[in-house]
Design a protein around this motif. Structure first.
Motif, PDB file in Angstrom:
ATOM      1  N   ARG A   4       1.680 -13.607 -47.464  1.00 10.88           N
ATOM      2  CA  ARG A   4       1.733 -15.058 -47.641  1.00 10.88           C
ATOM      3  C   ARG A   4       1.918 -15.411 -49.117  1.00 10.88           C
ATOM      4  NH1 ARG A   4      -1.065 -19.120 -49.282  1.00 10.88           N
ATOM      5  NH2 ARG A   4      -2.799 -17.794 -49.927  1.00 10.88           N
ATOM      6  N   GLN A   5       1.176 -14.723 -49.971  1.00 16.11           N
ATOM      7  CA  GLN A   5       1.256 -15.003 -51.400  1.00 16.11           C
ATOM      8  C   GLN A   5       2.604 -14.590 -51.996  1.00 16.11           C
ATOM      9  OE1 GLN A   5      -2.096 -13.159 -53.319  1.00 16.11           O
ATOM     10  NE2 GLN A   5      -3.619 -14.332 -52.169  1.00 16.11           N
ATOM     11  N   ASN A   6       3.229 -13.595 -51.406  1.00 17.34           N
ATOM     12  CA  ASN A   6       4.493 -13.074 -51.928  1.00 17.34           C
ATOM     13  C   ASN A   6       5.653 -13.362 -50.973  1.00 17.34           C
ATOM     14  OD1 ASN A   6       3.425 -11.466 -54.374  1.00 17.34           O
ATOM     15  ND2 ASN A   6       2.205 -10.664 -52.669  1.00 17.34           N
ATOM     16  N   ARG A   7       5.586 -14.494 -50.313  1.00 18.48           N
ATOM     17  CA  ARG A   7       6.564 -14.818 -49.268  1.00 18.48           C
ATOM     18  C   ARG A   7       7.998 -14.672 -49.750  1.00 18.48           C
ATOM     19  NH1 ARG A   7       9.491 -19.256 -47.576  1.00 18.48           N
ATOM     20  NH2 ARG A   7       9.775 -19.445 -45.296  1.00 18.48           N
ATOM     21  N   GLN A   8       8.331 -15.336 -50.864  1.00 16.23           N
ATOM     22  CA  GLN A   8       9.724 -15.329 -51.301  1.00 16.23           C
ATOM     23  C   GLN A   8      10.178 -13.936 -51.735  1.00 16.23           C
ATOM     24  OE1 GLN A   8      11.688 -18.080 -50.880  1.00 16.23           O
ATOM     25  NE2 GLN A   8      13.287 -16.528 -51.229  1.00 16.23           N
ATOM     26  N   GLN A   9       9.294 -13.189 -52.391  1.00 12.73           N
ATOM     27  CA  GLN A   9       9.660 -11.830 -52.807  1.00 12.73           C
ATOM     28  C   GLN A   9       9.941 -10.941 -51.594  1.00 12.73           C
ATOM     29  OE1 GLN A   9       7.215 -13.757 -54.017  1.00 12.73           O
ATOM     30  NE2 GLN A   9       6.386 -12.937 -55.953  1.00 12.73           N
ATOM     31  N   VAL A  10       9.131 -11.087 -50.560  1.00 19.73           N
ATOM     32  CA  VAL A  10       9.335 -10.289 -49.354  1.00 19.73           C
ATOM     33  C   VAL A  10      10.659 -10.658 -48.690  1.00 19.73           C
ATOM     34  CG1 VAL A  10       8.447  -9.802 -47.043  1.00 19.73           C
ATOM     35  CG2 VAL A  10       6.864  -9.963 -48.967  1.00 19.73           C
ATOM     36  N   ILE A  11      10.945 -11.943 -48.629  1.00 23.42           N
ATOM     37  CA  ILE A  11      12.202 -12.396 -48.020  1.00 23.42           C
ATOM     38  C   ILE A  11      13.391 -11.878 -48.823  1.00 23.42           C
ATOM     39  CG2 ILE A  11      13.619 -14.425 -47.538  1.00 23.42           C
ATOM     40  CD1 ILE A  11      11.014 -15.917 -46.876  1.00 23.42           C
ATOM     41  N   ASP A  12      13.326 -12.021 -50.159  1.00 19.23           N
ATOM     42  CA  ASP A  12      14.433 -11.570 -51.005  1.00 19.23           C
ATOM     43  C   ASP A  12      14.668 -10.070 -50.851  1.00 19.23           C
ATOM     44  OD1 ASP A  12      14.705 -14.152 -51.886  1.00 19.23           O
ATOM     45  OD2 ASP A  12      13.634 -13.826 -53.779  1.00 19.23           O
ATOM     46  N   ALA A  13      13.591  -9.309 -50.814  1.00 20.70           N
ATOM     47  CA  ALA A  13      13.718  -7.856 -50.680  1.00 20.70           C
ATOM     48  C   ALA A  13      14.322  -7.484 -49.335  1.00 20.70           C
ATOM     49  CB  ALA A  13      12.351  -7.195 -50.851  1.00 20.70           C
ATOM     50  N   ARG A  14      13.946  -8.212 -48.288  1.00 24.06           N
ATOM     51  CA  ARG A  14      14.496  -7.938 -46.963  1.00 24.06           C
ATOM     52  C   ARG A  14      15.992  -8.252 -46.911  1.00 24.06           C
ATOM     53  NH1 ARG A  14      14.665  -4.818 -42.595  1.00 24.06           N
ATOM     54  NH2 ARG A  14      15.067  -5.983 -40.664  1.00 24.06           N
ATOM     55  N   VAL A  15      16.364  -9.385 -47.482  1.00 19.46           N
ATOM     56  CA  VAL A  15      17.774  -9.760 -47.503  1.00 19.46           C
ATOM     57  C   VAL A  15      18.579  -8.716 -48.260  1.00 19.46           C
ATOM     58  CG1 VAL A  15      19.425 -11.447 -48.381  1.00 19.46           C
ATOM     59  CG2 VAL A  15      17.347 -12.231 -47.238  1.00 19.46           C
ATOM     60  N   GLU A  16      18.068  -8.270 -49.400  1.00 19.37           N
ATOM     61  CA  GLU A  16      18.765  -7.261 -50.188  1.00 19.37           C
ATOM     62  C   GLU A  16      18.929  -5.970 -49.410  1.00 19.37           C
ATOM     63  OE1 GLU A  16      20.821  -5.903 -53.494  1.00 19.37           O
ATOM     64  OE2 GLU A  16      20.105  -7.917 -52.982  1.00 19.37           O
TER      65      GLU A  16
END
Length: 208
Positions: free
Chosen positions: A185-197
Motif C-alpha cells: 500500500r505504501q509503495n503502490r506506485q513503485q510496485v505498479i511501475d515495476a510490474r509494467v516495466e
C-alpha cells in the motif's frame, strides 16, 4: 508471504486437526498416523500443498523416503515393509506417510514427542478396545475402561498441543501477510511501475 502461501494457510486451518484426524480410531478417538487397518484410506480433506507421489518408476526416491521413515517412525517402517509385496497398497501408503512426515518437520522436540506418543497411544487403544469388546466380565470391563479413558485423556492433551502449534503458525503467517499488504500500500506506485516495466521488457523479475 504471497497469495498462494496465504491460501495454503487457510487450508491449513480448515484441516487443523490433520494429525489427530487422519483416520478414525477404534473408539472414535484420534489417530495421527496410518495404522495397519487403514493404510488403504487417504486422509480426509485438503491437507495442504501436494505431496510427492511415490511409485515403482522412482526406486531411488522410494528407498530414500523409506530410510527417513525408518529413522523417524520404526513401527510405521515395519508396516510399510510388510506391504512391499503389494504395490497397489504400498505406494499410496508410502505417499501418505511421507506427507505426515513432512507435516511434523519443524516441530519442537516436545511436540515431536507428543506426536510420537499419540501414535503409540493409538496402537495401545486399539488393543484395549479389542480386549474390552472381547470380555463380558463386568470388573474387567471397568478396569479396561479406566485405562482407555486415561489414554484418551493423554491423547487429547497431546493433540491439543499440536493444534495450538498449528494455530500459532497461522497467526504468524497472517501477521506476515498484513505487513506485506501494508508495504504494498505504501509503495503502490513503485510496485505498479515495476510490474509494467517487467511486462514490457519480458524480464518478469519482480514478484507480483
Amino acid at each position: 508471504m504471497n497469495g498462494r502461501t496465504f491460501i495454503a494457510a487457510l487450508a491449513l486451518v480448515a484441516v487443523i486437526g490433520v494429525w489427530s484426524s487422519a483416520q478414525p480410531g477404534p473408539s472414535g478417538g484420534p489417530v495421527v498416523a496410518p495404522q495397519d487397518d487403514g493404510l488403504t484410506e487417504p486422509p480426509p480433506g485438503p491437507p495442504g500443498p501436494p505431496t510427492e507421489a511415490f511409485g515403482p518408476d522412482r526406486p531411488a526416491r522410494v528407498e530414500q523416503m523409506m530410510e527417513r521413515i525408518r529413522q523417524t517412525w520404526p513401527d510405521q517402517h515395519r508396516r510399510l515393509e510388510a506391504l512391499r509385496h503389494n504395490p497397489r497398497l504400498f505406494y499410496p501408503a508410502l505417499t501418505r506417510t511421507a506427507h505426515l512426515l513432512r507435516e511434523t518437520e519443524g516441530l519442537s522436540p516436545e511436540l515431536r514427542e507428543a506426536f510420537a506418543r499419540a501414535r503409540a497411544d493409538n496402537v495401545r487403544l486399539a488393543e484395549l478396545v479389542r480386549r474390552y469388546r472381547a470380555t463380558s466380565e463386568s470388573q474387567r470391563r471397568q478396569e479396561l475402561r479406566k485405562q482407555i479413558e486415561a489414554l484418551v485423556a493423554r491423547q487429547f492433551d497431546d493433540t491439543q498441543a499440536l493444534r495450538q502449534h498449528r494455530l500459532d503458525q497461522f497467526a504468524r503467517q497472517l501477521d506476515q501477510l498484513r505487513e506485506q499488504i501494508e508495504q504494498r500500500r505504501q509503495n503502490r506506485q513503485q510496485v505498479i511501475d515495476a510490474r509494467v516495466e517487467d511486462l514490457l521488457t519480458g524480464q518478469g523479475r519482480q514478484p507480483w
